[in-house]
Motif scaffolding. Structure first.
Motif, PDB file in Angstrom:
ATOM      1  N   THR A  41      23.550  23.089  49.337  1.00 44.87           N
ATOM      2  CA  THR A  41      24.507  22.272  50.455  1.00 44.87           C
ATOM      3  C   THR A  41      25.454  23.065  50.678  1.00 44.87           C
ATOM      4  O   THR A  41      25.468  22.884  52.021  1.00 44.87           O
ATOM      5  CB  THR A  41      25.406  21.387  49.184  1.00 44.87           C
ATOM      6  OG1 THR A  41      24.625  20.487  48.754  1.00 44.87           O
ATOM      7  CG2 THR A  41      26.949  20.497  50.134  1.00 44.87           C
ATOM      8  N   TYR A  87      33.660  21.739  49.500  1.00 44.37           N
ATOM      9  CA  TYR A  87      32.820  21.389  48.984  1.00 44.37           C
ATOM     10  C   TYR A  87      32.622  21.296  48.176  1.00 44.37           C
ATOM     11  O   TYR A  87      33.954  21.448  46.798  1.00 44.37           O
ATOM     12  CB  TYR A  87      31.255  22.421  48.899  1.00 44.37           C
ATOM     13  CG  TYR A  87      31.027  22.664  50.544  1.00 44.37           C
ATOM     14  CD1 TYR A  87      29.846  22.104  50.897  1.00 44.37           C
ATOM     15  CD2 TYR A  87      31.456  23.754  50.924  1.00 44.37           C
ATOM     16  CE1 TYR A  87      29.763  22.619  52.165  1.00 44.37           C
ATOM     17  CE2 TYR A  87      30.972  24.444  52.562  1.00 44.37           C
ATOM     18  CZ  TYR A  87      29.848  24.082  52.747  1.00 44.37           C
ATOM     19  OH  TYR A  87      29.651  23.812  53.741  1.00 44.37           O
ATOM     20  N   GLU A  88      31.861  19.730  47.492  1.00 41.59           N
ATOM     21  CA  GLU A  88      31.675  18.919  46.179  1.00 41.59           C
ATOM     22  C   GLU A  88      33.427  18.090  46.306  1.00 41.59           C
ATOM     23  O   GLU A  88      33.907  18.655  44.982  1.00 41.59           O
ATOM     24  CB  GLU A  88      31.517  19.005  45.250  1.00 41.59           C
ATOM     25  CG  GLU A  88      29.706  19.557  45.657  1.00 41.59           C
ATOM     26  CD  GLU A  88      29.096  17.776  45.053  1.00 41.59           C
ATOM     27  OE1 GLU A  88      29.569  17.737  45.003  1.00 41.59           O
ATOM     28  OE2 GLU A  88      28.011  17.520  44.916  1.00 41.59           O
ATOM     29  N   SER A 214      27.381  16.596  54.689  1.00 41.02           N
ATOM     30  CA  SER A 214      27.754  17.145  53.448  1.00 41.02           C
ATOM     31  C   SER A 214      27.328  16.554  52.508  1.00 41.02           C
ATOM     32  O   SER A 214      27.636  17.148  51.485  1.00 41.02           O
ATOM     33  CB  SER A 214      29.081  16.650  53.172  1.00 41.02           C
ATOM     34  OG  SER A 214      29.603  15.725  53.608  1.00 41.02           O
ATOM     35  N   ARG A 215      26.076  15.313  52.526  1.00 40.72           N
ATOM     36  CA  ARG A 215      25.333  15.060  51.482  1.00 40.72           C
ATOM     37  C   ARG A 215      24.728  14.198  52.072  1.00 40.72           C
ATOM     38  O   ARG A 215      24.359  13.123  51.901  1.00 40.72           O
ATOM     39  CB  ARG A 215      26.453  13.828  50.935  1.00 40.72           C
ATOM     40  CG  ARG A 215      27.451  13.925  49.652  1.00 40.72           C
ATOM     41  CD  ARG A 215      28.332  13.348  49.062  1.00 40.72           C
ATOM     42  NE  ARG A 215      27.391  12.479  47.730  1.00 40.72           N
ATOM     43  CZ  ARG A 215      27.661  12.858  46.422  1.00 40.72           C
ATOM     44  NH1 ARG A 215      27.880  14.267  46.361  1.00 40.72           N
ATOM     45  NH2 ARG A 215      26.589  12.524  45.800  1.00 40.72           N
ATOM     46  N   VAL A 218      19.713  13.357  49.562  1.00 35.67           N
ATOM     47  CA  VAL A 218      20.046  11.500  48.717  1.00 35.67           C
ATOM     48  C   VAL A 218      18.564  11.491  48.763  1.00 35.67           C
ATOM     49  O   VAL A 218      17.741  10.706  49.533  1.00 35.67           O
ATOM     50  CB  VAL A 218      20.821  11.004  49.259  1.00 35.67           C
ATOM     51  CG1 VAL A 218      20.947   9.632  48.788  1.00 35.67           C
ATOM     52  CG2 VAL A 218      22.488  11.372  50.119  1.00 35.67           C
ATOM     53  N   THR A 243      21.654   8.864  45.081  1.00 35.09           N
ATOM     54  CA  THR A 243      22.109  10.017  44.524  1.00 35.09           C
ATOM     55  C   THR A 243      22.136  11.109  44.466  1.00 35.09           C
ATOM     56  O   THR A 243      21.310  11.485  45.335  1.00 35.09           O
ATOM     57  CB  THR A 243      22.236  10.208  42.602  1.00 35.09           C
ATOM     58  OG1 THR A 243      22.377  11.372  42.277  1.00 35.09           O
ATOM     59  CG2 THR A 243      19.972  10.161  42.996  1.00 35.09           C
ATOM     60  N   PHE A 244      22.894  12.389  45.181  1.00 32.83           N
ATOM     61  CA  PHE A 244      22.950  13.120  45.788  1.00 32.83           C
ATOM     62  C   PHE A 244      22.496  14.492  45.388  1.00 32.83           C
ATOM     63  O   PHE A 244      22.420  14.871  43.869  1.00 32.83           O
ATOM     64  CB  PHE A 244      24.203  13.393  46.783  1.00 32.83           C
ATOM     65  CG  PHE A 244      24.147  15.275  47.454  1.00 32.83           C
ATOM     66  CD1 PHE A 244      23.674  15.403  48.327  1.00 32.83           C
ATOM     67  CD2 PHE A 244      25.321  15.667  46.906  1.00 32.83           C
ATOM     68  CE1 PHE A 244      23.693  17.145  49.209  1.00 32.83           C
ATOM     69  CE2 PHE A 244      25.657  17.189  48.038  1.00 32.83           C
ATOM     70  CZ  PHE A 244      24.565  17.533  48.634  1.00 32.83           C
ATOM     71  N   ASP A 246      22.330  18.148  44.286  1.00 34.03           N
ATOM     72  CA  ASP A 246      23.091  19.724  45.009  1.00 34.03           C
ATOM     73  C   ASP A 246      23.076  20.433  43.541  1.00 34.03           C
ATOM     74  O   ASP A 246      23.956  20.349  42.466  1.00 34.03           O
ATOM     75  CB  ASP A 246      24.553  19.139  44.870  1.00 34.03           C
ATOM     76  CG  ASP A 246      25.336  20.073  45.615  1.00 34.03           C
ATOM     77  OD1 ASP A 246      24.979  21.181  46.343  1.00 34.03           O
ATOM     78  OD2 ASP A 246      26.753  20.459  45.904  1.00 34.03           O
ATOM     79  N   THR A 342      31.176   7.917  44.946  1.00 29.84           N
ATOM     80  CA  THR A 342      30.756   9.103  45.200  1.00 29.84           C
ATOM     81  C   THR A 342      30.220  10.319  44.592  1.00 29.84           C
ATOM     82  O   THR A 342      29.962  11.441  45.185  1.00 29.84           O
ATOM     83  CB  THR A 342      32.019   8.989  46.378  1.00 29.84           C
ATOM     84  OG1 THR A 342      32.773   9.202  45.346  1.00 29.84           O
ATOM     85  CG2 THR A 342      32.267   8.114  47.720  1.00 29.84           C
ATOM     86  N   THR A 345      25.474  12.562  41.651  1.00 30.43           N
ATOM     87  CA  THR A 345      24.956  14.058  41.450  1.00 30.43           C
ATOM     88  C   THR A 345      24.076  14.798  40.802  1.00 30.43           C
ATOM     89  O   THR A 345      24.369  13.998  39.475  1.00 30.43           O
ATOM     90  CB  THR A 345      26.072  14.600  42.120  1.00 30.43           C
ATOM     91  OG1 THR A 345      26.729  14.377  43.341  1.00 30.43           O
ATOM     92  CG2 THR A 345      25.297  15.993  42.475  1.00 30.43           C
TER      93      THR A 345
END
Length: 576
Positions: A41, A87-88, A214-215, A218, A243-244, A246, A342, A345
């Motif tokens: 990321t 980030y995150e 930023s995501r 996915v 879901t992302f 990372d 959100t 992950t």
């Protein structure tokens, strides 16, 4: 042509929530050798700075954090300021005010000294003091870095390598490594391509980027299924979710109802103090004997379409957490309770059994079941940038035919190249056919004109021919058969030899176009400009570009090739 680069593993297993296979880098002048992880990321490089260990920390803190970096000891360090990492921030434990970095520009080289790894000057480095991110990271995102104190964005690390033609494209392949496989399989990180020995040869499904940069990686997690010696395919995820992926964070952040299902299947107990699922020795022994596995079924959406199944043994979730999270090393299961969508992950633990391939210039990525073959030699396959020339695209296609599948965007580029080549061959064949026909007709015309001149000399007639007979329209008694049913150009009559009027050979719409011409063209001594095909500019594949100014570059300006104009995430400056 630039080739993909394999980033050298450090041979160490690091981290306070792993262990994780780290990578060796050298930062500054003289170079300081550090060990870092890989972030899918972050676009810049994170290192742990001298403030990352304090007097109250246990002995060996610096080594446990991959060795501390000292900006003051580097003669090439150019300080920018203190900024939020950014980030995150939506995840618990990563949103505190301590998650800042001391940003600057410095020289970075890959691998240990003497390994021959490439280096880049004036790339963005962030020095971390926070312990939320315990180790540094090689940033793999291609998005530019924007500081509120700078007018222009700075290129990402990946873009810096591409700009200097060190790698062929803004792409990478990554798998986190698996200490429970064979004799501890190290992580694999390839810049500008992927390692065909670490992923299946016949997987073709690819995923598109999400709009939020930023995501962006996915996937649709359509199902999670549990199996052991007594149970097959027990569903742990009530419904599909987006879901992302990372690798910056270690855990799997899933909905609460899914976490409840995991608790039931594995006998897990949630620890409120640490916000983790801690595993004692009794439960660990039981889970080891249970020999359970978990399958994640991924698609582009939450249901339907092509899917890929990635299966994890329990050993991939048998991790250890240590200081400063807990006072003594303790086993834990890397599952976290997400508060909302959100936070969904799939972190670094997911990439132990997965191989991730990302192509930023085509905005596509793939996730495959990682393959593990004891003693297998790496097989690096380049991912060619879509705007490279035909010869390099053909090379990529050939490499794919040797036994590996690139992303479908690369295959598409190869298909387009083949189609264009076939088109030119067809056009050439047609042109040759009509050239031969014209030659025969000219020979026939010369014979007929000779006969007409002989008759005209004998009788003094001024008749002409239409469709094989003399035509008086031109007033010169010469025979002019129609060419291959060409429609008249804007200037009227057809003339092949020394013609002053426009004409078309193959149904041209403009005056005198030889093949679909839009401008005036005369075949021999014509007065208009000639267009060989259609007088239009040919673009191989569209590609945007972002200009960025990076201190230390000779021209003061770098060109960053991107798949489309980047939407920048501005870094927020923090006071010291």
């Amino acid at each position: 042509m630039a080739k993909p680069i394999a980033v050298q593993p450090s041979q160490a297993w690091d981290g306070n929530d792993g262990p994780w296979s780290s990578f060796a880098i050298r930062v500054g002048t003289p170079p300081q050798t550090l060990r870092v992880l890989a972030s899918t990321t972050v676009p810049e490089t994170w290192v742990v700075s001298t403030g990352g260990c304090v007097a109250s920390d246990p002995a060996g803190c610096s080594d446990s954090r991959g060795v501390l970096f000292s900006p003051n000891a580097s003669t090439t360090w150019e300080n920018v300021g203190n900024f939020a990492l950014g980030y995150e921030k939506n995840l618990r434990n990563y949103s505190s005010n301590w998650d800042n970095g001391n940003y600057g520009f410095d020289t970075l080289a890959l691998g240990y000294s003497g390994s021959g790894g490439p280096n880049v000057e004036s790339t963005v480095i962030a020095g971390l003091n926070t312990k939320d991110f315990y180790l540094g990271n090689i940033g793999l995102s291609s998005h530019p870095i924007n500081f509120t104190t700078y007018d222009n964005p700075a290129p990402s690390l990946l873009a810096s390598f591409k700009i200097r033609e060190i790698i062929p494209s803004l792409s990478y392949g990554y798998s986190a490594g698996a200490p429970y496989r064979f004799k501890k399989v190290l992580g694999s990180l390839i810049l500008g391509g992927y390692d065909a020995s670490r992923r299946p040869p016949n997987e073709t499904i690819t995923f598109t980027f999400a709009d939020d940069i930023s995501r962006d990686l996915v996937v649709g997690l359509q199902s999670v299924e549990y199996s052991d010696t007594r149970t097959i395919g027990r569903r742990l995820l009530p419904e599909g979710i987006l879901t992302f992926i990372d690798s910056t964070v270690p855990h799997l952040w899933l909905p609460l109802d899914a976490c409840r299902a995991f608790e039931s299947a594995f006998g897990l107990t949630y620890d409120n103090a640490t916000d983790l699922y801690l595993v004692n020795s009794t439960l660990h022994d039981a889970l080891t004997k249970q020999n359970a596995s978990i399958s994640f079924i991924l698609g582009n959406g939450v249901q339907g379409g092509e899917t890929v199944n990635i299966t994890f043994p329990y050993a991939s979730f048998d991790l250890q957490v240590s200081s400063p999270i807990v006072p003594v090393p303790t086993r834990y299961f890397p599952l976290r309770r997400a508060d909302n969508d959100t936070q969904y992950t799939l972190g670094r633990a997911f990439l132990q059994e997965s191989y991730l391939t990302v192509d930023y210039e085509r905005s596509r990525f793939s996730v495959h079941q990682a393959t593990f073959t004891d003693g297998a030699a790496p097989s690096l396959i380049p991912i060619i940038a879509p705007n490279d020339d035909i010869s390099t695209t053909t090379t990529t296609t050939t490499a794919s035919r040797r036994g590996s599948n690139g992303l479908s965007g690369g295959a598409l580029a190869g298909s387009v190249t083949g189609a264009v080549t076939l088109c030119f061959l067809i056009i050439g064949a047609i042109s040759l056919l009509f050239w031969k026909r014209r030659r025969r007709r000219r020979q026939q015309e010369e014979s007929k004109q000779e006969a007409v001149r002989e008759r005209g000399t004998d009788s003094g007639s001024s008749r002409s021919i239409v469709g094989g007979e003399l035509n008086t329209e031109f007033g010169d008694g010469k025979y002019r058969p129609p060419e291959v049913e060409g429609s008249l150009g804007s200037r009227g009559a057809v003339a092949e030899v020394e013609g002053n009027h426009g004409g078309t050979e193959m149904e041209g719409t403009g005056a005198g176009a030889e093949l679909c011409g839009s401008g005036g063209v005369a075949e021999m001594e014509g007065k208009g400009p000639a267009a060989e095909l259609d007088a239009l500019h040919l673009y191989e594949l569209p590609a945007g570009e972002v200009k960025a100014k990076a201190p230390g570059s000779e021209s003061g300006q770098d060109r960053i090739p991107t798949a489309k104009p980047a939407r920048l995430r501005r870094k927020e400056q923090r006071k010291e």
